[in-house]
Design an enzyme around this catalytic site. Structure first.
Site, mmCIF file in Angstrom:
data_model
loop_
_atom_site.group_PDB
_atom_site.id
_atom_site.type_symbol
_atom_site.label_atom_id
_atom_site.label_comp_id
_atom_site.label_asym_id
_atom_site.label_seq_id
_atom_site.Cartn_x
_atom_site.Cartn_y
_atom_site.Cartn_z
ATOM 1 N N ASP A 247 0.861 -1.182 0.000
ATOM 2 C CA ASP A 247 0.000 0.000 0.000
ATOM 3 C C ASP A 247 0.895 1.229 0.000
ATOM 4 O O ASP A 247 1.689 1.428 0.922
ATOM 5 C CB ASP A 247 -0.892 -0.008 1.247
ATOM 6 N N ASP B 214 -2.811 4.695 -2.374
ATOM 7 C CA ASP B 214 -3.830 5.348 -1.562
ATOM 8 C C ASP B 214 -4.132 6.750 -2.096
ATOM 9 O O ASP B 214 -3.205 7.518 -2.382
ATOM 10 C CB ASP B 214 -3.333 5.421 -0.122
#
Length: 555
Positions: free
Chosen positions: A101, A202
């Protein structure tokens, strides 16, 4: 139609792990990297190809790891870099890839860059973040932050405000500064050289801001909406093309961007077939279907017709131009079976299978969120103190304390929508704390773990788990499921979601009943067709039973 360009990540099934809630190996009540490593056999049995790991970097944990203080170290709660290296090696040995991520719209306010940046106006790191002078003694504009309150925080030391689109402990990076981009790309290359297999990015659509920073329209009665000036900003594609040329194009990676507010036209740029930016994006139209006077906070359920319209729109409009990502829940969304289907004892299993069928047979790369393969449900906390999510807690106080919503109404909305519904511990077995931890879990376990857990699912050939296993096997076996062209059917139906997939003279028909009532449907009555999968053992001629799903391949 031109033949679809093949790629391993188009053919893959991705499994998202929220590490804090997956498996605790040391009894401190918090999931960790060694807990994930210990369950790789389970994931290999399920058949998934890729783990998307929610952030495990060093973080003070204001927003559950999405506030990063060091991109090249591991959060103490989760273990060490040696633990990560072992997880990566073991995952690869289990034929599972690891996607990290990437959180680079903002850092933690405890990151070394921000500590330097706020120390003085002439610090070399000052322009790593977005600083503005007060306007008429107040904030530079009226923007509200995603987690409540103003998007600007006043800093006494230098008498200026910094921008934080999320928590005040998550200052936004200034991507206009080429030094910031250099730092980010260098860090990404470091992880790629370590051997990871991709990035989930993100809020990547927010990295380019309108440099005039105008006021936004006030929609919640308190603050202005920053979306038109932050989401899909003026230089976002330029920045991502630079990222691609300097990092992504040098490795064989899966890349998916979280793109709040993305339009189809923008998605066609982000995930273009030429591969100059990303492999795919997450759009959120289908999970933002129902909005009330205070935005997402509502207990209304989405209507099938609206859901299908959005899903089909993305299928049609990206065909041959860009690649879809397919998901119904994640760490930021309530549980899919509770939101889109029926989590009652009577219909939970059959409706969870129906949802999975509907999603996995669409064109795009499917994502499974941990526990979705068990049919895990919303937790329905009835006390505010049971919640841990900063967004939920802040929203309760923002709307209740300002008299915009009654406390009992807001609690009802949290039960339906709160991100903590997805963050309760993974339900491994029927022992204490669902087998997640020997200690006290950081957030309460869903009380239904005695019935809904992995041990029971593995032992039951009719479980949701085994159904997912078969869906994944079919995807790995039949190119039509991956590359077939999409064609919607029954597009005016209020009860049935149906469509075709077409490839090389083959036709696949999918029909899903989204209700608890029997429905008339003759789409799957071809006696010469092969039934690939269904969540019912016996069928009724010309009918779909409650939450029945059928997939047939015409010969």
């Amino acid at each position: 139609m031109a033949e679809e360009k093949k790629a391993w990540w188009k053919e893959a099934v991705i499994y998202q792990i929220y590490p804090r809630s997956f498996a605790d190996s040391n009894g401190d009540g918090i999931g960790d990297l060694n807990g994930i490593t210990a369950h790789l056999d389970y994931l290999e049995t399920l058949g998934i190809d890729v783990i998307w790991l929610s952030p495990v970097y060093k973080s003070p944990n204001d927003d559950n790891g999405y506030d990063i203080s060091d991109y090249r170290d591991i959060m103490d709660d989760f273990g060490t870099m040696e633990d990560f290296d072992r997880l990566l090696a073991e995952a690869h040995r289990h034929h599972i890839k690891i996607v990290m991520d990437l959180v680079v719209n903002h850092t933690s306010d405890e990151h070394a860059w921000f500590i330097e940046s706020r120390s003085s106006k002439d610090n070399p790191y000052r322009d790593y973040y977005i600083w503005k002078d007060p306007k008429n003694g107040k904030e530079p504009n009226n923007w509200g932050a995603c987690f409540g309150g103003s998007a600007w925080e006043f800093d006494e030391r230098t008498g200026m405000y910094y921008l934080h689109c999320f928590s005040k402990k998550q200052p936004d990076l200034n991507w206009e500064n080429p030094k910031v981009r250099d730092e980010v790309f260098d860090m990404m290359n470091w992880w790629c050289e370590k051997g990871i297999d991709g990035f989930r990015m993100d809020v990547i659509s927010m990295i380019s801001k309108d440099q005039s920073f105008p006021d936004g329209t006030v929609e919640d009665g308190l603050y202005g909406n920053f979306s038109p000036y932050v989401c899909n900003g003026p230089r976002v594609h330029e920045f991502l093309q630079e990222m691609n040329s300097r990092v992504l194009s040098h490795y064989d990676l899966l890349t998916v961007g979280e793109a709040a507010g993305v339009t189809i036209e923008e998605a066609q740029k982000y995930a273009n077939n030429e591969g100059t930016e990303l492999g795919m994006v997450f759009q959120f139209e289908h999970v933002d279907l129902v909005r009330g006077p205070i935005g997402k906070w509502t207990d209304q359920k989405p209507k099938l017709a609206d859901f299908r319209h959005i899903m089909n729109k993305w299928q049609y409009e990206l065909e041959g131009k860009a690649w879809n990502s397919l998901f119904l829940d994640n760490h930021d969304q309530p549980r899919a079976v509770s939101r889109f289907a029926n989590d009652s004892e009577k219909y939970r299993v059959v409706s969870a299978k129906m949802l999975a069928t509907c999603l996995h047979m669409l064109k795009g790369t499917p994502y499974i969120y941990q526990g979705e393969e068990l049919g895990m449900t919303n937790v329905y906390f009835d006390k505010l103190e049971d919640y841990r999510d900063i967004e939920s807690i802040n929203a309760f106080h923002q709307y209740v304390d300002n008299g915009l919503v009654k406390a009992e109404d807001m609690m009802r909305y949290l039960k339906e929508i709160s991100r903590d519904n997805a963050r309760t511990p993974m339900q491994w077995d029927d022992s204490k704390n669902a087998g997640f931890t020997d200690g006290t879990p950081w957030i309460n376990v869903n009380p239904n773990y005695k019935e809904i857990n992995a041990k029971a699912a593995l032992a039951d050939p009719d479980s949701v788990f085994h159904y997912y296993q078969e869906l994944i096997r079919l995807r790995h076996t039949l190119p039509i499921i991956v590359y077939g062209k999409f064609q919607g059917l029954l597009e005016d139906s209020e009860t049935i979601y149906a469509y075709k997939r077409i490839l090389d003279g083959q036709v696949l028909t999918v029909a899903c009943n989204f209700t608890d009532q029997e429905q008339d449907c003759v789409l799957c009555e071809d006696p010469t067709a092969e039934e690939l999968i269904s969540n019912y053992k016996g069928h009724k001629a010309g009918k779909l039973q409650p939450y029945e799903a059928r997939v047939i391949l015409h010969k």
